[in-house]
Design a protein around this motif. Structure first.
Motif, PDB file in Angstrom:
ATOM      1  N   ILE A 134      -8.670   5.877   4.268  1.00  0.00           N
ATOM      2  CA  ILE A 134      -8.631   7.082   5.093  1.00  0.00           C
ATOM      3  C   ILE A 134      -7.900   6.748   6.389  1.00  0.00           C
ATOM      4  O   ILE A 134      -8.204   5.740   7.037  1.00  0.00           O
ATOM      5  N   ALA A 135      -6.933   7.594   6.750  1.00  0.00           N
ATOM      6  CA  ALA A 135      -6.089   7.283   7.902  1.00  0.00           C
ATOM      7  C   ALA A 135      -5.917   8.503   8.796  1.00  0.00           C
ATOM      8  O   ALA A 135      -5.899   9.636   8.322  1.00  0.00           O
ATOM      9  N   ALA A 191      -2.846  10.615   3.323  1.00  0.00           N
ATOM     10  CA  ALA A 191      -1.909  10.827   4.422  1.00  0.00           C
ATOM     11  C   ALA A 191      -2.583  10.570   5.761  1.00  0.00           C
ATOM     12  O   ALA A 191      -3.741  10.936   5.969  1.00  0.00           O
ATOM     13  N   GLY A 192      -1.866   9.952   6.666  1.00  0.00           N
ATOM     14  CA  GLY A 192      -2.372   9.816   8.025  1.00  0.00           C
ATOM     15  C   GLY A 192      -2.393  11.182   8.688  1.00  0.00           C
ATOM     16  O   GLY A 192      -1.354  11.827   8.830  1.00  0.00           O
ATOM     17  N   MET A 193      -3.564  11.642   9.067  1.00  0.00           N
ATOM     18  CA  MET A 193      -3.716  12.964   9.676  1.00  0.00           C
ATOM     19  C   MET A 193      -3.363  12.899  11.164  1.00  0.00           C
ATOM     20  O   MET A 193      -3.750  11.968  11.865  1.00  0.00           O
ATOM     21  N   VAL A 212       0.862  -1.186   0.000  1.00  0.00           N
ATOM     22  CA  VAL A 212       0.000   0.000   0.000  1.00  0.00           C
ATOM     23  C   VAL A 212       0.892   1.228   0.000  1.00  0.00           C
ATOM     24  O   VAL A 212       1.851   1.304   0.776  1.00  0.00           O
ATOM     25  N   TRP A 213       0.590   2.196  -0.872  1.00  0.00           N
ATOM     26  CA  TRP A 213       1.311   3.467  -0.881  1.00  0.00           C
ATOM     27  C   TRP A 213       0.478   4.536  -0.182  1.00  0.00           C
ATOM     28  O   TRP A 213      -0.733   4.588  -0.341  1.00  0.00           O
ATOM     29  N   GLN A 214       1.173   5.378   0.577  1.00  0.00           N
ATOM     30  CA  GLN A 214       0.511   6.456   1.300  1.00  0.00           C
ATOM     31  C   GLN A 214       1.176   7.780   0.924  1.00  0.00           C
ATOM     32  O   GLN A 214       2.412   7.913   1.023  1.00  0.00           O
ATOM     33  N   ILE A 272     -10.825   2.327   6.935  1.00  0.00           N
ATOM     34  CA  ILE A 272     -10.395   3.327   7.913  1.00  0.00           C
ATOM     35  C   ILE A 272      -9.250   2.723   8.720  1.00  0.00           C
ATOM     36  O   ILE A 272      -9.430   1.711   9.403  1.00  0.00           O
ATOM     37  N   TRP A 273      -8.086   3.343   8.622  1.00  0.00           N
ATOM     38  CA  TRP A 273      -6.903   2.857   9.322  1.00  0.00           C
ATOM     39  C   TRP A 273      -6.404   3.912  10.303  1.00  0.00           C
ATOM     40  O   TRP A 273      -6.491   5.113  10.037  1.00  0.00           O
ATOM     41  N   ALA A 274      -5.866   3.471  11.411  1.00  0.00           N
ATOM     42  CA  ALA A 274      -5.084   4.333  12.292  1.00  0.00           C
ATOM     43  C   ALA A 274      -3.626   3.986  12.032  1.00  0.00           C
ATOM     44  O   ALA A 274      -3.151   2.944  12.482  1.00  0.00           O
ATOM     45  N   THR A 275      -2.930   4.838  11.271  1.00  0.00           N
ATOM     46  CA  THR A 275      -1.571   4.486  10.863  1.00  0.00           C
ATOM     47  C   THR A 275      -0.504   4.898  11.880  1.00  0.00           C
ATOM     48  O   THR A 275       0.673   4.611  11.675  1.00  0.00           O
ATOM     49  N   GLU A 276      -0.904   5.550  12.952  1.00  0.00           N
ATOM     50  CA  GLU A 276      -0.038   5.744  14.120  1.00  0.00           C
ATOM     51  C   GLU A 276      -0.918   5.871  15.356  1.00  0.00           C
ATOM     52  O   GLU A 276      -2.001   6.450  15.294  1.00  0.00           O
TER      53      GLU A 276
END
Length: 453
Positions: free
Chosen positions: A242-243, A211-213, A166-168, A280-284
């Motif tokens: 969406i992250a 982008a992870g916001m 996956v690219w972000q 919906i991902w939480a990337t951090e």
């Protein structure tokens, strides 16, 4: 260069979708819900697919990086989030320094790890900041002058590293640390659109993440939420993951409202799903074990880091997340700030911290897969601030994750015996019902897991 009007035309269908939603739904994170007592899980969780970690393998000597991978595999986890910094990869236009990244990508491929990889940080030659500007030294914090140039670099990387799943596009553009001099949804939208167009033409089968916001995507006070702004521009129509990065003071909430995490997440995710967002991902997320001085996050120490991580993991597993990435696998060296040096599950030498052992015990108790379950019946008063989450293992064994704001005792009926696990401490104890048929469960402020038939 793509103009704001081009962006709006390209994404108009998604914007129309949002316009059709009730106005009150647009306040993503503000809706109030009743205080949580028993949180019903949304779906089955397979830990190796659901839980990943951020990793900075390129920061470390090869032997230490391999040790980090071994520690991760010992948890039976299989996803990592990797960060590539453009200003380091291409310090001068056309001059690429990719040896450390090549080594990292080979390690990830050889280990069979799946990954999401983001690209961030503008080189001086590409930065929008003017020469002589008083902030010129922070050129990497400013966006690129030409979003198409950034997209071209993402395409180059996608060709070079086919092992990326996956690219972000970028990281935390809603805060000044990654998008100066101020967050700009339309500016980020131009970069995002160019990146999506380039990647879809090059690696059409690869998912792409916005982008992870940072946090819950807040911009400067009074400027709203960036995820909402991107939706209004129509970005959801691009079929993106969406992250965001839900860092908070405690596992359950903020300093202003110690129980606002679930209150924010539930209505926001309902809104996102109503806007046809599929992932919906939480990337951090996570906590630093730093000793101070205080930098936003309260000082919690290593035991506090472990305690908070388990409680938040229990909550996130029950909520409507498709995948989450703990920050981070290893502590970092002094290139990071004092706070950011200490988010790791591991120390810089690859040895485990208390949070690693606590997570390992938690995952072992749960087993590889858990399904939504039914909580045990209770009698009488409950400890103040009780949170319970019921799961069931595939063999029918039942698990109840439970903790409270203050210690207390729960009286359960219908259970003759059970085992109470304390993954933070690494202890377990057998419980049996009293003569009246009630089983007394001592509840702690830390997460415990009651296992019973």
């Amino acid at each position: 260069m793509t103009t704001p009007s081009d962006l709006r035309r390209a994404l108009i269908v998604g914007g129309a979708t949002l316009a059709a939603l009730p106005a009150k739904a647009l306040n993503l994170w503000g809706k109030k819900v009743p205080q949580v007592v028993e949180l019903k899980p949304m779906r089955t969780v397979v830990w190796r697919d659901f839980l990943g970690v951020n990793a900075q393998f390129q920061w470390f000597e090869p032997a230490i990086a391999r040790k980090q991978v071994e520690r991760l595999k010992a948890l039976d986890l299989n996803w990592v989030r990797l960060g590539l910094h453009w200003m380091l990869m291409e310090p001068k236009e056309g001059q690429f320094e990719l040896e450390a990244i090549d080594r990292m990508m080979a390690l990830v491929k050889d280990a069979g790890l799946r990954n999401i990889t983001y690209v961030v940080g503008t080189p001086r030659f590409a930065s929008v900041v003017a020469k002589g500007d008083k902030y010129e030294q922070y050129f990497d914090k400013f966006p690129p002058k030409d979003p198409v140039l950034f997209a071209q670099r993402m395409v180059m990387l996608a060709k070079r590293y086919p092992q990326v799943d996956v690219w972000q596009a970028w990281n935390e553009p809603n805060i000044l640390g990654f998008w100066a001099p101020k967050p700009d949804p339309e500016g980020y939208g131009r970069l995002l659109l160019a990146s999506v167009q380039g990647l879809r033409a090059t690696v059409p089968s690869k998912p792409i993440a916005m982008a992870g916001m940072a946090y819950f995507s807040e911009m400067a006070p009074g400027n709203g939420l960036m995820i909402q702004k991107m939706g209004e521009l129509g970005a959801f129509n691009l079929d993106l993951i969406i992250a965001y990065h839900p860092y908070t003071a405690t596992a359950e909430g903020s300093e202003a409202d110690p129980r606002d995490f679930v209150k924010r997440v539930v209505p926001a995710h309902q809104w996102l799903r109503s806007a046809k967002v599929k992932q919906i991902w939480a990337t951090e997320w996570g906590w630093s074990s730093y000793d101070g001085p205080k930098e936003e996050q309260p000082i919690v120490g290593e035991q506090g880091q472990a305690d908070l991580t388990l409680r938040r993991l229990a909550l996130m597993a029950a909520l409507d997340y498709d995948r989450i990435f703990l920050f981070t696998l290893s502590d970092l060296d002094k290139r990071a700030s004092v706070r950011d040096q200490h988010y790791g599950l591991l120390r810089e030498n690859g040895e485990p911290k208390p949070v690693y052992f606590a997570l390992q015990r938690f995952l072992k108790i749960c087993g590889p897969r858990i399904e939504p379950g039914t909580p045990p019946a209770t009698v009488g008063d409950k400890p103040e601030g009780l949170i319970g989450i019921a799961w069931r293992q595939p063999d029918g064994q039942k698990l109840w994750m439970v903790w409270a704001d203050k210690p207390g005792t729960l009286r359960l009926k219908g259970l003759a015996k059970a085992t109470l696990h304390h993954p933070l401490k690494g202890t377990q104890r057998a419980l049996t019902a009293q003569a009246n048929g009630e089983l007394s469960l001592p509840v702690d402020t830390s997460l415990q897991i009651l296992s019973h038939a």
